[in-house]
Design an enzyme around this catalytic site. Structure first.
Site, mmCIF file in Angstrom:
data_model
loop_
_atom_site.group_PDB
_atom_site.id
_atom_site.type_symbol
_atom_site.label_atom_id
_atom_site.label_comp_id
_atom_site.label_asym_id
_atom_site.label_seq_id
_atom_site.Cartn_x
_atom_site.Cartn_y
_atom_site.Cartn_z
ATOM 1 N N VAL A 1 0.905 -1.287 -0.084
ATOM 2 C CA VAL A 1 0.197 0.223 0.025
ATOM 3 C C VAL A 1 0.861 1.143 -0.015
ATOM 4 O O VAL A 1 0.461 2.350 -0.483
ATOM 5 C CB VAL A 1 -0.885 0.020 1.036
ATOM 6 C CG1 VAL A 1 -2.014 -1.051 0.969
ATOM 7 C CG2 VAL A 1 -0.255 -0.158 2.560
ATOM 8 N N LYS B 1 -6.743 -1.162 2.364
ATOM 9 C CA LYS B 1 -7.325 -2.353 2.174
ATOM 10 C C LYS B 1 -8.196 -2.969 3.192
ATOM 11 O O LYS B 1 -8.244 -2.593 4.511
ATOM 12 C CB LYS B 1 -5.905 -3.466 2.167
ATOM 13 C CG LYS B 1 -5.168 -3.146 1.018
ATOM 14 C CD LYS B 1 -3.828 -3.792 1.015
ATOM 15 C CE LYS B 1 -4.019 -5.447 1.082
ATOM 16 N NZ LYS B 1 -2.692 -6.130 0.915
#
Length: 120
Positions: free
Chosen positions: A74, A100
Site C-alpha cells: 500500500v 485494504k
C-alpha cells in the site's frame, strides 16, 4: 490553500505480499487531498484554472491497473499516486490514503496515509 478532495475512490487491484493475495483483485480505497497551486477557479469558473479531478481519477486508475511492474505494498500505491498528482497535475501538496479491507483477521481496514510536497 484550496484543497480538492476525492474520497472513497474504489479500485479492484492485484496487491499484496502474500501469494494468496495476488490471485484475484481485491478492493482498495483511495482518499486524496490535493493542494491547488492557486485559487483562481472560484472566480473564473474555468476548469483550466484548477486540477481536473476527473482527469486525476482516470490517470490514477489507468496507472494502477496497468503498472509497469507489480505493486505489492500500500505504501508503493500511495507513492505512485502522490507522484502522479504532483508531477503530472502540478499540485504543490498531496495527501494520499490507501486502505485494504479485512486482510488480517480481526482488522476491518488497514493502510497508509502519506503527505508529499509542502503546504504554502
Amino acid at each position: 490553500m484550496d484543497i480538492l478532495f476525492l474520497r472513497d475512490f474504489r479500485l479492484d487491484l492485484i496487491i499484496g505480499i502474500y501469494e494468496w493475495e495476488r490471485k484475484v483483485p481485491q478492493p482498495v480505497r483511495l482518499d486524496l487531498e490535493i493542494g491547488l497551486p492557486h485559487n483562481k477557479a472560484g472566480g473564473t469558473d474555468d476548469v483550466a484554472d484548477t486540477i481536473d479531478y476527473g482527469a486525476v481519477a482516470t490517470r490514477v486508475k489507468a496507472y494502477l491497473h496497468d503498472a509497469p511492474q507489480p505493486i505489492t505494498l500500500v505504501e508503493s500505491v500511495a507513492e505512485h499516486v502522490a507522484a502522479i498528482v504532483r508531477n503530472e497535475f502540478g499540485a504543490p501538496w498531496v495527501k494520499v490514503s490507501v486502505t485494504k479491507f479485512a486482510i488480517v483477521p480481526g482488522i476491518k481496514e488497514l493502510g497508509i496515509t502519506i503527505e508529499r510536497g509542502a503546504r504554502p
